[in-house]
Write a protein that holds these residues in place. Structure first.
Motif, short mmCIF file in Angstrom:
data_model
loop_
_atom_site.label_atom_id
_atom_site.label_comp_id
_atom_site.label_asym_id
_atom_site.label_seq_id
_atom_site.Cartn_x
_atom_site.Cartn_y
_atom_site.Cartn_z
N ALA A 297 -12.86 -25.46 -5.49
CA ALA A 297 -13.46 -26.12 -4.32
C ALA A 297 -14.62 -27.02 -4.71
O ALA A 297 -14.93 -27.98 -4.01
CB ALA A 297 -13.92 -25.07 -3.31
N VAL A 298 -15.25 -26.73 -5.86
CA VAL A 298 -16.38 -27.54 -6.33
C VAL A 298 -15.90 -28.64 -7.28
O VAL A 298 -16.27 -29.81 -7.14
CB VAL A 298 -17.41 -26.65 -7.03
N THR A 299 -15.08 -28.27 -8.26
CA THR A 299 -14.72 -29.21 -9.33
C THR A 299 -13.50 -30.06 -9.00
O THR A 299 -13.36 -31.17 -9.54
CB THR A 299 -14.42 -28.44 -10.63
N GLY A 300 -12.60 -29.55 -8.18
CA GLY A 300 -11.35 -30.25 -7.93
C GLY A 300 -10.45 -30.31 -9.15
O GLY A 300 -9.54 -31.13 -9.23
N GLU A 301 -10.67 -29.43 -10.12
CA GLU A 301 -9.92 -29.45 -11.37
C GLU A 301 -9.15 -28.15 -11.54
O GLU A 301 -9.68 -27.06 -11.33
CB GLU A 301 -10.86 -29.64 -12.55
#
Length: 213
Positions: free
Chosen positions: A103-107
């Motif tokens: 949810a933070v990195t999108g990775e």
């Protein structure tokens, strides 16, 4: 299987030949049998963790335990979606998609294996394309990563066809020897430019909270 308490059992990803889904116990037994039959020649090791250095029974059991473990250990911050891949109704391999703090990195990252009897038919490319579609289209990913040994030409060809670019090298210890991995990275633009496999998502909406969305 009733997906009320674990809606990921209702998620399906389909391509022209394949269906990817979280396996119930019957499908998981079929997947374990594919692993037991072998996923690579004995004189080579394509994985950084040599889990296939075992008897057929042990390989099957490890597959069974690993997949159940991914369900048990799942959190919205740290998750691994381990899907059984079926081709024309027959389980042929496994496709993973995992992330930490997605949810933070999108990775997220991918990993997979395919039974030896089913290799050389383009299935590996099609099942990875399905995972990429889930990540980018379904979950809004920014990047996908993968890795392969420098001598794993099949995996590297799949990554190249799907738009990944080299992202450096890493040295890992495998079977007591130093091996070199190629790190690979794919962004949304690269994915969109290399999309050739039609993919459809079914039943994703009820599971979005589990991915931290």
């Amino acid at each position: 299987m009733d997906a009320h308490f674990w809606p990921l059992y209702g998620l399906r990803i389909t391509t022209p030949r394949l269906e990817l889904r979280l396996p119930d116990l019957e499908s998981l037994s079929e997947l374990a049998a594919v692993a037991a039959d072998g996923v690579h020649d004995e004189d080579r090791m394509p994985f950084s963790i040599p889990w296939t250095d075992a008897s057929p029974e042990e390989r099957g059991r490890a597959t069974f335990q690993h997949l159940l473990g991914t369900v048990a250990a799942w959190t919205a911050r740290d998750w691994t979606l381990s899907l059984a891949v079926s081709c024309d109704g027959t389980v042929v391999g496994r496709q993973d998609l995992g992330a930490v703090d997605f949810a933070v990195t999108g990775e997220a990252h991918t990993g997979s294996w395919l039974g030896q009897a089913h290799q050389g038919r383009g299935i590996g490319t099609e099942m990875r394309a399905a995972a990429l579609h889930l990540a980018f289209e379904g979950l809004g990913a920014r990047y996908l990563t993968s890795s392969a040994m420098t001598d794993n030409s099949r995996s590297l060809r799949v990554s190249e066809k799907l738009g990944y670019r080299p992202d450096g090298l890493a040295t890992v210890s495998v079977r007591g020897a130093a091996r070199t991995q190629v790190r690979l990275r794919l962004d949304r633009a690269g994915w969109e430019a290399h999309r050739t496999v039609p993919v459809e998502l079914h039943g994703l909406q009820p599971s979005l909270a589990l991915f931290g969305m």
